[in-house]
Motif scaffolding. Structure first.
Motif, PDB file in Angstrom:
ATOM      1  N   ASN A   1       0.842  -1.205   0.000  1.00  0.00           N
ATOM      2  CA  ASN A   1       0.000   0.000   0.000  1.00  0.00           C
ATOM      3  C   ASN A   1       0.876   1.254   0.000  1.00  0.00           C
ATOM      4  N   ASP A   2       1.941   1.232   0.821  1.00  0.00           N
ATOM      5  CA  ASP A   2       2.895   2.339   0.832  1.00  0.00           C
ATOM      6  C   ASP A   2       3.642   2.450  -0.489  1.00  0.00           C
ATOM      7  N   VAL A   3       3.946   1.304  -1.093  1.00  0.00           N
ATOM      8  CA  VAL A   3       4.646   1.303  -2.382  1.00  0.00           C
ATOM      9  C   VAL A   3       3.790   2.013  -3.437  1.00  0.00           C
ATOM     10  N   PHE A   4       2.484   1.744  -3.425  1.00  0.00           N
ATOM     11  CA  PHE A   4       1.585   2.416  -4.369  1.00  0.00           C
ATOM     12  C   PHE A   4       1.635   3.930  -4.149  1.00  0.00           C
ATOM     13  N   SER A   5       1.495   4.365  -2.904  1.00  0.00           N
ATOM     14  CA  SER A   5       1.497   5.799  -2.604  1.00  0.00           C
ATOM     15  C   SER A   5       2.820   6.440  -2.996  1.00  0.00           C
ATOM     16  N   PHE A   6       3.909   5.734  -2.745  1.00  0.00           N
ATOM     17  CA  PHE A   6       5.222   6.238  -3.168  1.00  0.00           C
ATOM     18  C   PHE A   6       5.263   6.413  -4.684  1.00  0.00           C
ATOM     19  N   GLY A   7       4.714   5.444  -5.425  1.00  0.00           N
ATOM     20  CA  GLY A   7       4.688   5.538  -6.881  1.00  0.00           C
ATOM     21  C   GLY A   7       3.922   6.760  -7.364  1.00  0.00           C
ATOM     22  N   VAL A   8       2.825   7.084  -6.674  1.00  0.00           N
ATOM     23  CA  VAL A   8       2.056   8.276  -7.034  1.00  0.00           C
ATOM     24  C   VAL A   8       2.898   9.524  -6.806  1.00  0.00           C
ATOM     25  N   VAL A   9       3.579   9.595  -5.666  1.00  0.00           N
ATOM     26  CA  VAL A   9       4.426  10.758  -5.365  1.00  0.00           C
ATOM     27  C   VAL A   9       5.544  10.883  -6.397  1.00  0.00           C
ATOM     28  N   LEU A  10       6.135   9.757  -6.790  1.00  0.00           N
ATOM     29  CA  LEU A  10       7.203   9.798  -7.789  1.00  0.00           C
ATOM     30  C   LEU A  10       6.674  10.302  -9.124  1.00  0.00           C
ATOM     31  N   MET A  11       5.475   9.881  -9.509  1.00  0.00           N
ATOM     32  CA  MET A  11       4.849  10.395 -10.731  1.00  0.00           C
ATOM     33  C   MET A  11       4.586  11.895 -10.602  1.00  0.00           C
ATOM     34  N   GLU A  12       4.184  12.318  -9.419  1.00  0.00           N
ATOM     35  CA  GLU A  12       3.915  13.736  -9.164  1.00  0.00           C
ATOM     36  C   GLU A  12       5.198  14.555  -9.325  1.00  0.00           C
ATOM     37  N   ILE A  13       6.306  14.015  -8.830  1.00  0.00           N
ATOM     38  CA  ILE A  13       7.595  14.698  -8.950  1.00  0.00           C
ATOM     39  C   ILE A  13       8.022  14.780 -10.406  1.00  0.00           C
ATOM     40  N   MET A  14       7.858  13.701 -11.138  1.00  0.00           N
ATOM     41  CA  MET A  14       8.290  13.666 -12.535  1.00  0.00           C
ATOM     42  C   MET A  14       7.436  14.561 -13.431  1.00  0.00           C
ATOM     43  N   SER A  15       6.132  14.611 -13.148  1.00  0.00           N
ATOM     44  CA  SER A  15       5.210  15.348 -14.032  1.00  0.00           C
ATOM     45  C   SER A  15       4.975  16.785 -13.603  1.00  0.00           C
ATOM     46  N   GLY A  16       5.160  17.065 -12.312  1.00  0.00           N
ATOM     47  CA  GLY A  16       4.850  18.401 -11.810  1.00  0.00           C
ATOM     48  C   GLY A  16       3.363  18.664 -11.728  1.00  0.00           C
ATOM     49  N   THR A  17       2.542  17.598 -11.858  1.00  0.00           N
ATOM     50  CA  THR A  17       1.094  17.738 -11.764  1.00  0.00           C
ATOM     51  C   THR A  17       0.589  17.044 -10.498  1.00  0.00           C
ATOM     52  N   LYS A  18      -0.595  17.418 -10.058  1.00  0.00           N
ATOM     53  CA  LYS A  18      -1.134  16.899  -8.806  1.00  0.00           C
ATOM     54  C   LYS A  18      -1.674  15.481  -8.966  1.00  0.00           C
ATOM     55  N   ALA A  19      -1.781  14.804  -7.830  1.00  0.00           N
ATOM     56  CA  ALA A  19      -2.279  13.423  -7.852  1.00  0.00           C
ATOM     57  C   ALA A  19      -3.692  13.364  -8.405  1.00  0.00           C
ATOM     58  N   ILE A  20      -4.502  14.344  -8.049  1.00  0.00           N
ATOM     59  CA  ILE A  20      -5.843  14.485  -8.614  1.00  0.00           C
ATOM     60  C   ILE A  20      -5.962  15.893  -9.179  1.00  0.00           C
ATOM     61  N   ASP A  21      -6.229  15.991 -10.462  1.00  0.00           N
ATOM     62  CA  ASP A  21      -6.346  17.293 -11.130  1.00  0.00           C
ATOM     63  C   ASP A  21      -7.562  17.238 -12.056  1.00  0.00           C
ATOM     64  N   VAL A  22      -8.629  17.924 -11.673  1.00  0.00           N
ATOM     65  CA  VAL A  22      -9.876  17.854 -12.438  1.00  0.00           C
ATOM     66  C   VAL A  22      -9.759  18.520 -13.807  1.00  0.00           C
ATOM     67  N   SER A  23      -8.707  19.333 -13.985  1.00  0.00           N
ATOM     68  CA  SER A  23      -8.529  19.970 -15.289  1.00  0.00           C
ATOM     69  C   SER A  23      -7.842  19.028 -16.283  1.00  0.00           C
ATOM     70  N   ARG A  24      -7.431  17.874 -15.805  1.00  0.00           N
ATOM     71  CA  ARG A  24      -6.750  16.897 -16.650  1.00  0.00           C
ATOM     72  C   ARG A  24      -7.699  15.731 -16.932  1.00  0.00           C
ATOM     73  N   ALA A  25      -7.546  15.132 -18.087  1.00  0.00           N
ATOM     74  CA  ALA A  25      -8.373  13.958 -18.415  1.00  0.00           C
ATOM     75  C   ALA A  25      -7.455  12.788 -18.766  1.00  0.00           C
ATOM     76  N   PRO A  26      -7.513  11.725 -17.963  1.00  0.00           N
ATOM     77  CA  PRO A  26      -8.287  11.569 -16.728  1.00  0.00           C
ATOM     78  C   PRO A  26      -7.678  12.350 -15.561  1.00  0.00           C
ATOM     79  N   ALA A  27      -8.484  12.602 -14.538  1.00  0.00           N
ATOM     80  CA  ALA A  27      -8.048  13.421 -13.412  1.00  0.00           C
ATOM     81  C   ALA A  27      -6.987  12.735 -12.567  1.00  0.00           C
ATOM     82  N   SER A  28      -7.034  11.423 -12.482  1.00  0.00           N
ATOM     83  CA  SER A  28      -6.084  10.655 -11.690  1.00  0.00           C
ATOM     84  C   SER A  28      -4.721  10.608 -12.376  1.00  0.00           C
TER      85      SER A  28
END
Length: 342
Positions: free
Chosen positions: A201-228
């Motif tokens: 479960n922590d590994v998944f959350s870490f992966g989201v944070v790493l994607m956030e760092i690489m992309s500079g976008t938020k974990a949930i962004d309603v202006s993006r499609a898809p938002a996740s």
């Protein structure tokens, strides 16, 4: 564990004045305080809503978890506790993190982090989570997100907020895991029942944070499609458009493209819907440490320094005069020594 006199904490925060408030969440409030000995600390108290509900279990849990761990340079460590004699609630005295949150560094600044800096952040976060998972008994954080990742005075990463953390072998904390907990966008979809709780479960959350760092976008962004961010990034990866995930605000150095590509692929493994295929934090740290800047890049830097040194008039940093400017070779060395690499 050190017990602080609550009177000193009240004095240091001017009775928990709003002028000292530096952070606020659903479970607690954080105040900056200077103790009588001159030490600057962060004081965490239960939030008003928690006090009204008479449920301070998260504060108590955080004290329990942190006091069971040895100090670590990748965590916001507990310095001691105190008790509010008026309410009877526990108060935590923590290390103060003057550098702010990773969330703000990525999303609320006009100067986003450089790519070497982002890679370094990822490694440091991974080491923090690995430390928890390697502890005996192991600790599962359950709320890894960019808002719970802070910077110390040297701009190094520190993992914070252990209110929802679980000590895997502690039956006294079963009440905390009666329902899955975490933050939307970072919460593992596989974590649907208490029996599903695991380090993955922590590994998944870490992966989201790493994607956030690489992309500079938020974990949930309603202006993006898809938002996740997970659905969005995985869609690009499946179409072999990996580098389109990268933050467009910062130019990508050619010599880092390979390392960043590897980090994104590693992040995609962390957020895999098949939790059995997700790597352990030990494997993640090992792989990330292999993605260091190749030695040939250092050779290029040294060659550039030598070339500039042979000039009659060293090139100075932009915006400074030839008399008072800093020679470009020294500026490059300063960047290197500042640790702006993995």
């Amino acid at each position: 564990m050190k017990e602080f006199k609550h009177e000193e904490l009240v004095e240091a925060t001017e009775s928990y004045s709003r002028t000292h408030l530096i952070g606020k969440g659903s479970h607690g409030c954080i105040y900056k305080a200077t103790l009588r000995n001159g030490q600057i600390v962060a004081i965490k108290t239960p939030s008003l809503g928690v006090c009204n509900l008479q449920d301070t279990s998260t504060i108590e849990n955080e004290a329990h978890i942190l006091s069971s761990l040895s100090p670590n340079r990748f965590l916001v460590n507990l310095l001691g506790t105190s008790h509010d004699s008026t309410t009877g609630h526990r108060v935590l005295v923590m290390e103060h993190m003057p550098g702010g949150m990773l969330h703000d560094s990525l999303h609320l600044t006009s100067t986003p982090p450089s790519w070497p800096r982002r890679a370094k952040m990822g490694v440091q976060i991974a080491r923090a989570v690995r430390f928890l998972h390697d502890s005996k008994p192991l600790i599962i954080h359950r709320d890894i997100k960019s808002e719970n990742i802070l910077f110390d005075s040297k701009s190094n990463i520190r993992l914070a907020d252990f209110g929802l953390a679980v000590c895997a072998s502690s039956p006294s904390h079963q009440r905390l895991v009666s329902l899955p907990a975490g933050t939307m966008g970072y919460l593992d979809p596989s974590y649907t029942t208490p029996c599903k709780l695991s380090t993955k479960n922590d590994v998944f959350s870490f992966g989201v944070v790493l994607m956030e760092i690489m992309s500079g976008t938020k974990a949930i962004d309603v202006s993006r499609a898809p938002a996740s961010i997970v659905e969005w990034s995985m869609g690009l990866i499946e179409e072999n458009r990996i580098m389109e995930i990268c933050d467009k605000r910062v130019e990508m150095p050619r010599h880092m493209e390979g390392a960043i590509r590897h980090l994104i692929i590693l992040a995609s493994r962390c957020v895999s819907s098949d939790e059995e295929t997700r790597p352990s934090m030990t494997e993640i740290v090992s792989k990330m440490e292999r993605f260091r800047i190749p030695i040939c890049i250092w050779a290029d830097m040294v060659q550039g320094l030598v070339h500039l040194k042979t000039r009659k008039k060293p090139e100075t940093v932009a915006g400074t005069s030839g008399h008072g400017g800093v020679p470009r070779p020294k500026f490059l060395l300063r960047e290197i020594l500042a640790g702006d690499i993995l």
